[in-house]
Design an enzyme around this catalytic site. Structure first.
Site, PDB file in Angstrom:
ATOM      1  N   CYS A   1       0.799  -1.223   0.000  1.00  0.00           N
ATOM      2  CA  CYS A   1       0.000   0.000   0.000  1.00  0.00           C
ATOM      3  C   CYS A   1       0.829   1.269   0.000  1.00  0.00           C
ATOM      4  CB  CYS A   1      -0.931   0.011   1.206  1.00  0.00           C
ATOM      5  SG  CYS A   1      -1.823  -1.527   1.460  1.00  0.00           S
TER       6      CYS A   1
ATOM      7  N   CYS B   1      -1.019   2.682   6.355  1.00  0.00           N
ATOM      8  CA  CYS B   1      -0.798   1.301   6.791  1.00  0.00           C
ATOM      9  C   CYS B   1      -0.421   0.467   5.574  1.00  0.00           C
ATOM     10  CB  CYS B   1      -2.031   0.739   7.487  1.00  0.00           C
ATOM     11  SG  CYS B   1      -3.484   0.539   6.433  1.00  0.00           S
TER      12      CYS B   1
ATOM     13  N   HIS C   1      -8.669   3.445  -3.347  1.00  0.00           N
ATOM     14  CA  HIS C   1      -7.315   3.111  -2.886  1.00  0.00           C
ATOM     15  C   HIS C   1      -6.611   2.280  -3.954  1.00  0.00           C
ATOM     16  CE1 HIS C   1      -4.003   1.719  -0.566  1.00  0.00           C
ATOM     17  NE2 HIS C   1      -4.604   0.806   0.179  1.00  0.00           N
TER      18      HIS C   1
END
Length: 427
Positions: free
Chosen positions: A88, A412, A382
């Site tokens: 991520c 995160c 995302h």
């Protein structure tokens, strides 16, 4: 540390994955956003020292997508291009890698960012089906090939493996990312209605930002048929608590609280930042919008990966003698509503701060009026490789728009990590 300047930045609209592959491959997204950014600079794309692109899921024919995109943007053969992957935080890692090279003097002017086209994630054959194909290739005669076909069991062998689901499952603890969010909801007692309210606010703030012109970093995309995409298409003006309450838990269907409505959307998108040294700023007479002051990476239990922002941002605050609310603004990537709420709860928790962070007591209560002021990934989406770059870019833009000075971007990371960057605006 030598100053690292954010000269400019741009991102594509974030396009929600729907039924089948979206209109743009990852390279298309990065090229269009990058060209728009480079076109408004006083230097040539060939004047860049390097292009660094974070990507969690490049297509098989564009594995080093950073180089592919650099060439397609017109940077020329001498400008190196390379790809980084930190799940991520791939886009944030690209920024950190650019910073390291500028600090060392190897580069002065770097285009860095992230991209992913998650709607293009492949469907895979099972291992059993791959072995069947291997056996077919080894059968040399028509008779043996025919006999091998009799071994084919379509129902068992042809069921596809969803590549995206495998990518979003932690191989160490065996949990989907949403299941790790359920862990945080259970640990900190975060209720379903609270998650839904957080998600509604994300949509409302993103819609207000759109109407107020606060998302000026977005540049339009144009597909092969001439259709123009100007805005993040997952933001819901009609979002409501009643509508969100109707959605069923996805990751723990019996006891869970995490739903598609209070999770980030699966999305396609790209984000770029142009980073420069002091020398490059002077040489090209650039006008930086901000500078990256500090960076921190942290590791933690993969089953609690959503708390990564706490573990990464806290050491930066300590180094600078700052409290949570000494930051004018915060951008914490909204992988899940429960994940961001879990971070807020962890900073308030005496035992967590003492036992996990080594602090004498609770860090404090983060003022949520400073957090994700223009919405976040629950509303916008995302695209895994792009999000780390997006939050840094938007933090710089949001600080400048409000006449503020200092902010923190944190994210995160699947696998049990966190990343954070401290950003200050340039006067």
């Amino acid at each position: 540390m030598k100053p690292i300047y954010i000269v400019d930045g741009a991102r594509s609209p974030f396009l929600k994955a729907r039924s089948g592959p979206g209109p743009f491959a990852a390279a298309d997204l990065a090229v269009q956003a990058g060209r728009a950014l480079l076109a408004r600079q006083p230097f040539s794309p060939e004047d860049l020292d390097e292009v660094i692109l974070g990507c969690a899921s490049p297509s098989p024919d564009e594995v080093n997508i950073g180089r592919v995109v650099a060439l397609r943007m017109g940077c020329g053969q001498k400008v190196t291009g390379w790809t980084v992957m930190r799940n991520c935080a791939s886009g944030m890692q690209a920024l950190d890698s650019a910073m390291a090279n500028i600090q060392s003097g190897r580069s002065r002017l770097v285009l860095a960012g992230g991209v992913d086209a998650l709607s293009h994630a492949p469907l895979l054959y099972s291992d059993a089906m791959v072995r069947w194909f291997a056996g077919l290739m080894q059968a040399r005669t028509p008779g043996r090939k025919a006999a091998h076909f009799l071994k084919l069991r379509p129902a068992a062998l042809l069921s596809p493996v969803v590549g995206l689901m495998k990518g979003l499952t932690d191989p160490v603890v065996g949990l989907l990312m949403g299941q790790t969010a359920e862990n945080l909801a259970w640990r900190f007692g975060i209720e379903r209605r609270s998650m839904d309210a957080f998600s509604l606010r994300s949509h409302q703030r993103a819609m207000a930002a759109r109407k107020g012109g606060a998302l000026g970093e977005i540049v339009p995309l144009v597909d092969g048929k001439g259709k123009v995409y100007e805005e993040d298409d997952g933001v819901r003006e009609d979002a409501s608590l009643q509508g969100l309450a109707k959605l069923k838990p996805f990751f723990d269907k019996k006891y869970g609280r995490v739903t598609p409505g209070n999770s980030s959307q699966i999305t396609d998108g790209a984000a770029w930042l142009l980073l420069a040294s002091e020398d490059a700023v002077a040489r090209w007479n650039l006008a930086p919008i901000a500078r990256i002051v500090d960076v921190q990476w942290a590791g933690l239990d993969p089953a609690q990966m959503g708390l990564g922002p706490v573990h990464a941002a806290t050491p930066i605050l300590q180094r600078h003698g700052a409290t949570l609310n000494d930051m004018d603004l915060w951008e914490i990537n909204e992988a899940f509503a429960a994940q961001v709420q879990g971070c807020i709860a962890a900073w308030q928790d005496e035992a967590y701060c003492r036992d996990e962070l080594g602090l004498p007591g609770a860090m404090g209560t983060l003022d949520e009026d400073r957090l994700n002021v223009d919405g976040g990934a629950v509303a916008m989406g995302h695209p895994v490789g792009a999000s780390g770059a997006r939050i840094v870019l938007h933090l710089a833009q949001a600080l400048r728009a409000r006449g503020l000075t200092r902010g923190m971007a944190a994210i995160c990371i699947g696998g049990g990590q966190g990343g954070a960057m401290l950003v200050e605006t340039c006067r």
